[in-house]
Design a protein around this motif. Structure first.
Motif, mmCIF file in Angstrom:
data_model
loop_
_atom_site.group_PDB
_atom_site.id
_atom_site.type_symbol
_atom_site.label_atom_id
_atom_site.label_comp_id
_atom_site.label_asym_id
_atom_site.label_seq_id
_atom_site.Cartn_x
_atom_site.Cartn_y
_atom_site.Cartn_z
ATOM 1 N N SER A 85 0.839 -1.190 0.000
ATOM 2 C CA SER A 85 0.000 0.000 0.000
ATOM 3 C C SER A 85 0.879 1.246 0.000
ATOM 4 C CB SER A 85 -0.920 0.005 1.230
ATOM 5 O OG SER A 85 -0.161 0.019 2.419
ATOM 6 N N GLU A 86 0.253 2.416 -0.069
ATOM 7 C CA GLU A 86 1.005 3.669 -0.147
ATOM 8 C C GLU A 86 1.855 3.914 1.092
ATOM 9 O OE1 GLU A 86 -1.691 6.804 -0.922
ATOM 10 O OE2 GLU A 86 -2.181 6.142 -2.950
ATOM 11 N N ASP A 87 1.418 3.412 2.251
ATOM 12 C CA ASP A 87 2.143 3.660 3.498
ATOM 13 C C ASP A 87 3.168 2.564 3.818
ATOM 14 O OD1 ASP A 87 0.673 5.965 3.940
ATOM 15 O OD2 ASP A 87 -0.944 4.865 4.929
ATOM 16 N N ASP A 88 3.389 1.663 2.862
ATOM 17 C CA ASP A 88 4.308 0.555 3.102
ATOM 18 C C ASP A 88 5.752 1.059 3.188
ATOM 19 O OD1 ASP A 88 5.996 -1.955 2.208
ATOM 20 O OD2 ASP A 88 4.012 -2.686 2.772
ATOM 21 N N PHE A 131 -3.051 -11.789 9.716
ATOM 22 C CA PHE A 131 -2.042 -10.910 10.301
ATOM 23 C C PHE A 131 -1.993 -9.593 9.542
ATOM 24 C CE2 PHE A 131 -0.055 -14.876 11.902
ATOM 25 C CZ PHE A 131 0.147 -14.508 13.225
ATOM 26 N N CYS A 132 -2.066 -8.483 10.266
ATOM 27 C CA CYS A 132 -1.776 -7.158 9.717
ATOM 28 C C CYS A 132 -0.380 -6.745 10.194
ATOM 29 C CB CYS A 132 -2.787 -6.124 10.203
ATOM 30 S SG CYS A 132 -4.512 -6.474 9.791
ATOM 31 N N TYR A 133 0.124 -5.677 9.626
ATOM 32 C CA TYR A 133 1.384 -5.134 10.154
ATOM 33 C C TYR A 133 1.388 -3.615 10.053
ATOM 34 C CZ TYR A 133 3.726 -3.846 5.756
ATOM 35 O OH TYR A 133 4.087 -3.234 4.578
ATOM 36 N N ASP A 134 2.205 -3.025 10.907
ATOM 37 C CA ASP A 134 2.424 -1.577 10.916
ATOM 38 C C ASP A 134 3.833 -1.325 10.409
ATOM 39 O OD1 ASP A 134 -0.072 -0.418 12.267
ATOM 40 O OD2 ASP A 134 0.500 -2.025 13.635
ATOM 41 N N GLY A 135 3.921 -0.734 9.231
ATOM 42 C CA GLY A 135 5.182 -0.648 8.519
ATOM 43 C C GLY A 135 6.296 0.093 9.224
ATOM 44 N N PHE A 136 5.958 1.072 10.045
ATOM 45 C CA PHE A 136 6.994 1.904 10.634
ATOM 46 C C PHE A 136 7.141 1.680 12.136
ATOM 47 C CE2 PHE A 136 5.638 3.981 6.742
ATOM 48 C CZ PHE A 136 6.855 4.175 6.107
ATOM 49 N N ALA A 137 6.689 0.524 12.621
ATOM 50 C CA ALA A 137 6.889 0.177 14.030
ATOM 51 C C ALA A 137 8.381 -0.057 14.271
ATOM 52 C CB ALA A 137 6.096 -1.072 14.385
ATOM 53 N N SER A 155 -11.070 -9.098 1.892
ATOM 54 C CA SER A 155 -11.675 -8.377 3.022
ATOM 55 C C SER A 155 -10.654 -8.173 4.125
ATOM 56 C CB SER A 155 -12.892 -9.144 3.555
ATOM 57 O OG SER A 155 -13.906 -9.249 2.582
ATOM 58 N N ALA A 156 -9.794 -9.167 4.341
ATOM 59 C CA ALA A 156 -8.728 -9.030 5.332
ATOM 60 C C ALA A 156 -7.753 -7.933 4.910
ATOM 61 C CB ALA A 156 -7.994 -10.363 5.499
ATOM 62 N N GLN A 157 -7.445 -7.867 3.627
ATOM 63 C CA GLN A 157 -6.570 -6.810 3.115
ATOM 64 C C GLN A 157 -7.173 -5.432 3.382
ATOM 65 O OE1 GLN A 157 -6.499 -5.900 -1.119
ATOM 66 N NE2 GLN A 157 -4.266 -6.144 -1.119
ATOM 67 N N ALA A 158 -8.467 -5.284 3.092
ATOM 68 C CA ALA A 158 -9.142 -4.003 3.307
ATOM 69 C C ALA A 158 -9.136 -3.627 4.783
ATOM 70 C CB ALA A 158 -10.579 -4.089 2.784
ATOM 71 N N HIS A 159 -9.360 -4.600 5.662
ATOM 72 C CA HIS A 159 -9.336 -4.336 7.104
ATOM 73 C C HIS A 159 -7.960 -3.836 7.534
ATOM 74 C CE1 HIS A 159 -10.370 -5.081 11.402
ATOM 75 N NE2 HIS A 159 -9.068 -5.316 11.482
ATOM 76 N N CYS A 160 -6.915 -4.538 7.080
ATOM 77 C CA CYS A 160 -5.551 -4.152 7.488
ATOM 78 C C CYS A 160 -5.178 -2.769 6.966
ATOM 79 C CB CYS A 160 -4.547 -5.190 6.982
ATOM 80 S SG CYS A 160 -4.614 -6.780 7.836
ATOM 81 N N ARG A 161 -5.567 -2.469 5.751
ATOM 82 C CA ARG A 161 -5.231 -1.159 5.192
ATOM 83 C C ARG A 161 -6.000 -0.034 5.878
ATOM 84 N NH1 ARG A 161 -4.575 -2.209 -1.386
ATOM 85 N NH2 ARG A 161 -2.567 -3.301 -1.204
ATOM 86 N N ASN A 162 -7.151 -0.346 6.428
ATOM 87 C CA ASN A 162 -7.935 0.643 7.149
ATOM 88 C C ASN A 162 -7.419 0.864 8.571
ATOM 89 O OD1 ASN A 162 -10.224 2.419 7.566
ATOM 90 N ND2 ASN A 162 -11.118 0.775 8.784
ATOM 91 N N MET A 163 -6.989 -0.218 9.219
ATOM 92 C CA MET A 163 -6.615 -0.144 10.631
ATOM 93 C C MET A 163 -5.107 -0.112 10.868
ATOM 94 S SD MET A 163 -9.623 -0.069 11.917
ATOM 95 C CE MET A 163 -9.217 -0.227 13.656
ATOM 96 N N THR A 165 -1.184 -0.922 8.318
ATOM 97 C CA THR A 165 -0.555 -0.589 7.039
ATOM 98 C C THR A 165 -1.083 -1.486 5.932
ATOM 99 O OG1 THR A 165 1.481 0.231 8.080
ATOM 100 C CG2 THR A 165 1.632 -0.423 5.775
ATOM 101 N N ASP A 166 -1.023 -2.791 6.156
ATOM 102 C CA ASP A 166 -1.466 -3.748 5.148
ATOM 103 C C ASP A 166 -1.466 -5.132 5.776
ATOM 104 O OD1 ASP A 166 -2.109 -4.951 2.657
ATOM 105 O OD2 ASP A 166 -0.863 -3.509 1.592
ATOM 106 N N LEU A 167 -1.854 -6.136 4.990
ATOM 107 C CA LEU A 167 -1.639 -7.513 5.419
ATOM 108 C C LEU A 167 -0.144 -7.741 5.617
ATOM 109 C CD1 LEU A 167 -4.085 -9.485 3.105
ATOM 110 C CD2 LEU A 167 -4.034 -9.655 5.602
ATOM 111 N N ALA A 168 0.197 -8.629 6.521
ATOM 112 C CA ALA A 168 1.592 -8.806 6.928
ATOM 113 C C ALA A 168 2.494 -9.208 5.765
ATOM 114 C CB ALA A 168 1.678 -9.851 8.036
ATOM 115 N N ARG A 169 3.650 -8.581 5.710
ATOM 116 C CA ARG A 169 4.701 -8.924 4.757
ATOM 117 C C ARG A 169 5.897 -9.440 5.533
ATOM 118 N NH1 ARG A 169 8.952 -5.871 2.617
ATOM 119 N NH2 ARG A 169 8.104 -3.978 3.535
ATOM 120 N N VAL A 170 6.403 -10.612 5.158
ATOM 121 C CA VAL A 170 7.491 -11.270 5.881
ATOM 122 C C VAL A 170 8.791 -11.075 5.108
ATOM 123 C CG1 VAL A 170 8.346 -13.451 6.802
ATOM 124 C CG2 VAL A 170 5.891 -12.969 6.824
#
Length: 256
Positions: A85-88, A131-137, A155-163, A165-170
């Motif tokens: 996403s844009e905030d990644d 799993f969601c993640y916060d990119g700048f933690a 739907s999980a992707q939309a939830h993570c981007r709203n709350m 950063t995005d769905l978790a990236r490993v």
């Protein structure tokens, strides 16, 4: 008056120069090859399989083909990658980390992680926790959030981007182990095979699909241009098909 004519001439020449930089020189290769073989050929003899940036490019490619050749490969393909996403905080050139289970990925388009830490290709419509993640933690222990709410992947992707950063990236084994420690069964994370890329690494901004023919063909991982159609456009094809193809020469100086 002379100055005005000269200015118009210079501006016209500049526009043509910019246009020539933006648009590639294309080559039609009337030899039937699988997509990966066509890619190797183009990279060896030209620059790469053809990219298409706009209607001008599409029309130029079609003009190179004789009547009766229905589908011609271009450089567009589907591959596994992370939901971004844009905030990644993704940085171009980061080393890739993969942890597929044996025999994976299978023929599905969304990624899940298991209690063993291994990854599976899973039907995107299945409802699972995620799993969601916060990119700048700053602290890795605060980077990931487990959401115990059964949703399909989109739907999980939309939830993570709203709350978040995005769905978790490993990105590495440490992060994978952190997710694994919180998993009891399959859980969604941000891996997906729903995105398309050009063979030369650029991201597509112009993708004129032919919807009806995509449905007829079924899902494929490679794109071809349907040049024998009344409505010029792209269609998905499978990797086993052998088709003629387009290459291009020259660097893409203006990235889309």
């Amino acid at each position: 008056m002379a100055r005005r004519v000269f200015a118009v001439f210079v501006l016209s020449g500049l526009c043509q120069f910019v246009d020539s930089l933006y648009h590639h020189q294309y080559h039609f290769v009337n030899e039937s090859k699988e997509w990966s073989e066509a890619q190797q050929y183009c990279r060896a003899t030209h620059t790469d399989l053809a990219t298409v940036n706009d209607e001008h490019d599409l029309a130029q490619l079609a003009s190179l083909v004789d009547y009766g050749v229905p589908y011609v490969y271009i450089g567009l393909y589907r591959s596994w990658g992370w939901s971004l996403s844009e905030d990644d905080d993704y940085k171009e050139g980061e080393p890739a980390f993969w942890n597929w289970a044996s025999g994976e990925p299978m023929n599905h388009f969304c990624g899940s992680i298991s209690s063993t830490g291994e990854w599976y290709a899973t039907d995107c419509n299945v409802r699972m926790s995620f799993f969601c993640y916060d990119g700048f933690a700053a602290d890795i222990s605060e980077r990931f959030t487990f959401v115990d709410l059964p949703l399909d992947w989109l739907s999980a992707q939309a939830h993570c981007r709203n709350m978040h950063t995005d769905l978790a990236r490993v990105r590495n084994q440490l992060e994978n182990a952190l997710l694994q420690s919180k998993v009891g069964s399959l859980v969604w994370f941000g891996l997906t095979r729903m995105s398309w890329m050009w063979s030369d690494g650029s991201e597509p901004t112009f993708v004129p699909w032919e919807p009806l023919k995509v449905q007829d063909a079924g899902l494929g991982d490679y794109a071809a241009i349907d040049v024998d159609s009344s409505h010029l456009g792209m269609i998905e094809r499978s990797s086993a098909e052998k088709r003629p193809f387009f290459c291009y020469s020259g660097k893409q100086l203006f990235m889309p």
